[in-house]
Design a protein around this motif. Structure first.
Motif, PDB file in Angstrom:
ATOM      1  N   THR A 144      67.652 -97.006  23.876  1.00  0.00           N
ATOM      2  CA  THR A 144      68.703 -95.994  23.778  1.00  0.00           C
ATOM      3  C   THR A 144      69.967 -96.525  23.114  1.00  0.00           C
ATOM      4  N   GLN A 145      70.209 -97.819  23.211  1.00  0.00           N
ATOM      5  CA  GLN A 145      71.414 -98.379  22.593  1.00  0.00           C
ATOM      6  C   GLN A 145      71.297 -98.411  21.070  1.00  0.00           C
ATOM      7  N   LYS A 146      70.126 -98.808  20.574  1.00  0.00           N
ATOM      8  CA  LYS A 146      69.909 -98.877  19.129  1.00  0.00           C
ATOM      9  C   LYS A 146      69.391 -97.565  18.549  1.00  0.00           C
ATOM     10  N   LYS A 147      69.049 -96.614  19.448  1.00  0.00           N
ATOM     11  CA  LYS A 147      68.457 -95.339  19.028  1.00  0.00           C
ATOM     12  C   LYS A 147      67.207 -95.584  18.193  1.00  0.00           C
ATOM     13  N   SER A 148      66.344 -96.454  18.707  1.00  0.00           N
ATOM     14  CA  SER A 148      65.123 -96.803  17.994  1.00  0.00           C
ATOM     15  C   SER A 148      63.928 -96.682  18.935  1.00  0.00           C
ATOM     16  N   TYR A 149      62.738 -96.720  18.355  1.00  0.00           N
ATOM     17  CA  TYR A 149      61.510 -96.607  19.132  1.00  0.00           C
ATOM     18  C   TYR A 149      60.398 -97.391  18.449  1.00  0.00           C
ATOM     19  N   THR A 150      59.413 -97.780  19.226  1.00  0.00           N
ATOM     20  CA  THR A 150      58.218 -98.433  18.721  1.00  0.00           C
ATOM     21  C   THR A 150      57.039 -97.981  19.574  1.00  0.00           C
ATOM     22  N   VAL A 151      55.835 -98.203  19.069  1.00  0.00           N
ATOM     23  CA  VAL A 151      54.627 -97.957  19.846  1.00  0.00           C
ATOM     24  C   VAL A 151      53.873 -99.268  19.945  1.00  0.00           C
ATOM     25  N   GLU A 152      53.463 -99.612  21.162  1.00  0.00           N
ATOM     26  CA  GLU A 152      52.745-100.858  21.414  1.00  0.00           C
ATOM     27  C   GLU A 152      51.465-100.555  22.167  1.00  0.00           C
ATOM     28  N   ASN A 153      50.445-101.351  21.930  1.00  0.00           N
ATOM     29  CA  ASN A 153      49.187-101.214  22.656  1.00  0.00           C
ATOM     30  C   ASN A 153      49.282-102.032  23.939  1.00  0.00           C
ATOM     31  N   GLN A 154      49.288-101.359  25.072  1.00  0.00           N
ATOM     32  CA  GLN A 154      49.319-102.000  26.388  1.00  0.00           C
ATOM     33  C   GLN A 154      48.137-101.472  27.220  1.00  0.00           C
ATOM     34  N   LEU A 155      46.975-101.370  26.597  1.00  0.00           N
ATOM     35  CA  LEU A 155      45.814-100.717  27.192  1.00  0.00           C
ATOM     36  C   LEU A 155      45.430-101.292  28.554  1.00  0.00           C
ATOM     37  N   GLU A 156      45.291-102.592  28.652  1.00  0.00           N
ATOM     38  CA  GLU A 156      44.840-103.187  29.925  1.00  0.00           C
ATOM     39  C   GLU A 156      45.855-102.951  31.039  1.00  0.00           C
ATOM     40  N   ARG A 157      47.123-103.158  30.751  1.00  0.00           N
ATOM     41  CA  ARG A 157      48.153-102.914  31.760  1.00  0.00           C
ATOM     42  C   ARG A 157      48.188-101.447  32.153  1.00  0.00           C
ATOM     43  N   ASP A 158      48.128-100.547  31.171  1.00  0.00           N
ATOM     44  CA  ASP A 158      48.210 -99.119  31.449  1.00  0.00           C
ATOM     45  C   ASP A 158      46.998 -98.608  32.222  1.00  0.00           C
ATOM     46  N   LYS A 159      45.818 -99.175  31.975  1.00  0.00           N
ATOM     47  CA  LYS A 159      44.638 -98.796  32.775  1.00  0.00           C
ATOM     48  C   LYS A 159      44.878 -99.102  34.253  1.00  0.00           C
ATOM     49  N   LYS A 160      45.481-100.253  34.532  1.00  0.00           N
ATOM     50  CA  LYS A 160      45.792-100.621  35.917  1.00  0.00           C
ATOM     51  C   LYS A 160      46.823 -99.662  36.513  1.00  0.00           C
ATOM     52  N   TRP A 161      47.844 -99.346  35.753  1.00  0.00           N
ATOM     53  CA  TRP A 161      48.896 -98.451  36.244  1.00  0.00           C
ATOM     54  C   TRP A 161      48.356 -97.045  36.505  1.00  0.00           C
ATOM     55  N   PHE A 162      47.528 -96.530  35.598  1.00  0.00           N
ATOM     56  CA  PHE A 162      46.943 -95.207  35.830  1.00  0.00           C
ATOM     57  C   PHE A 162      45.995 -95.233  37.024  1.00  0.00           C
ATOM     58  N   ALA A 163      45.247 -96.315  37.178  1.00  0.00           N
ATOM     59  CA  ALA A 163      44.337 -96.424  38.329  1.00  0.00           C
ATOM     60  C   ALA A 163      45.117 -96.387  39.640  1.00  0.00           C
ATOM     61  N   GLU A 164      46.315 -96.936  39.628  1.00  0.00           N
ATOM     62  CA  GLU A 164      47.149 -96.953  40.829  1.00  0.00           C
ATOM     63  C   GLU A 164      47.809 -95.607  41.110  1.00  0.00           C
ATOM     64  N   LYS A 165      48.349 -94.971  40.083  1.00  0.00           N
ATOM     65  CA  LYS A 165      49.136 -93.739  40.273  1.00  0.00           C
ATOM     66  C   LYS A 165      48.323 -92.457  40.079  1.00  0.00           C
ATOM     67  N   ALA A 166      47.331 -92.475  39.189  1.00  0.00           N
ATOM     68  CA  ALA A 166      46.538 -91.271  38.894  1.00  0.00           C
ATOM     69  C   ALA A 166      45.088 -91.674  38.638  1.00  0.00           C
ATOM     70  N   PRO A 167      44.364 -92.074  39.683  1.00  0.00           N
ATOM     71  CA  PRO A 167      43.004 -92.571  39.497  1.00  0.00           C
ATOM     72  C   PRO A 167      42.025 -91.535  38.926  1.00  0.00           C
ATOM     73  N   GLN A 168      42.387 -90.255  38.958  1.00  0.00           N
ATOM     74  CA  GLN A 168      41.512 -89.212  38.391  1.00  0.00           C
ATOM     75  C   GLN A 168      41.396 -89.331  36.883  1.00  0.00           C
ATOM     76  N   ILE A 169      42.394 -89.920  36.252  1.00  0.00           N
ATOM     77  CA  ILE A 169      42.410 -90.025  34.787  1.00  0.00           C
ATOM     78  C   ILE A 169      41.706 -91.322  34.385  1.00  0.00           C
ATOM     79  N   GLN A 170      40.623 -91.179  33.663  1.00  0.00           N
ATOM     80  CA  GLN A 170      39.844 -92.321  33.178  1.00  0.00           C
ATOM     81  C   GLN A 170      39.886 -92.358  31.654  1.00  0.00           C
ATOM     82  N   PHE A 171      40.187 -93.515  31.096  1.00  0.00           N
ATOM     83  CA  PHE A 171      40.166 -93.676  29.635  1.00  0.00           C
ATOM     84  C   PHE A 171      39.733 -95.071  29.278  1.00  0.00           C
TER      85      PHE A 171
END
Length: 171
Positions: A144-171
């Protein structure tokens, strides 16, 4: 009597205002209706503001500059789904009919001080929703300070996070 109403009102505000953002995730889609889902995370670096709206639309050449079929999701006064190293992370899911879409704008609101402000960050992040599939978008990181954005692949971490918060969603 006024104290009782104030207490009840405060309890309701705390209960609904502090609920986890992941509870608002869409967890199903209707493949027979040509729908699919895209999932990912949003990282707000060093969160200083309190309302974030992410706008997306069809990625059709005739409407790129003037989206007429736009949607959005908002994180308002939320602590996020996860916090790491001073950054706030939100899980998101979008259910739409199969097709090409794009994020076109991030609106950031600050109404916590005497001087409310709005920051708009134009973006062009494309994604595809496939019929009957859940597709991983990645992590949309917003500074927000630089008003910039990027996209990063965090697949393994995000699979763990979704499994914890929304286990119904599988990808």
């Amino acid at each position: 009597m006024k104290t009782r109403y104030f207490f009840l009102f405060s309890l309701i505000v705390i209960f609904f205002g502090c609920s986890s953002p992941a509870k608002n995730l869409k967890t199903t889609y209707n493949a027979e209706a040509n729908e699919g889902m895209i999932v990912g995370t949003i990282c707000i670096e060093k969160k200083l503001y309190n309302i974030f709206t992410f706008n997306y639309c069809n990625d059709v050449p005739a409407i790129n500059n003037y989206p007429n079929s736009k949607d959005s999701f908002t994180y308002k006064n939320s602590i996020g789904d996860f916090n790491e190293n001073g950054n706030v992370y939100y899980l998101f899911s979008i259910v739409k009919p199969a097709g090409k879409y794009k994020f076109f704008e991030i609106k950031i609101y600050n109404n916590m001080r005497n001087d409310p402000s709005t920051i708009k960050i134009p973006i062009d992040m494309k994604f595809v929703v496939e019929k009957g599939k859940t597709t991983y978008f990645g992590e949309l990181k917003v500074n927000t300070q630089k008003k910039s954005y990027t996209v990063e692949n965090q697949l393994e971490r995000d699979k763990k996070w979704f499994a914890e918060k929304a286990p119904q969603i599988q990808f």
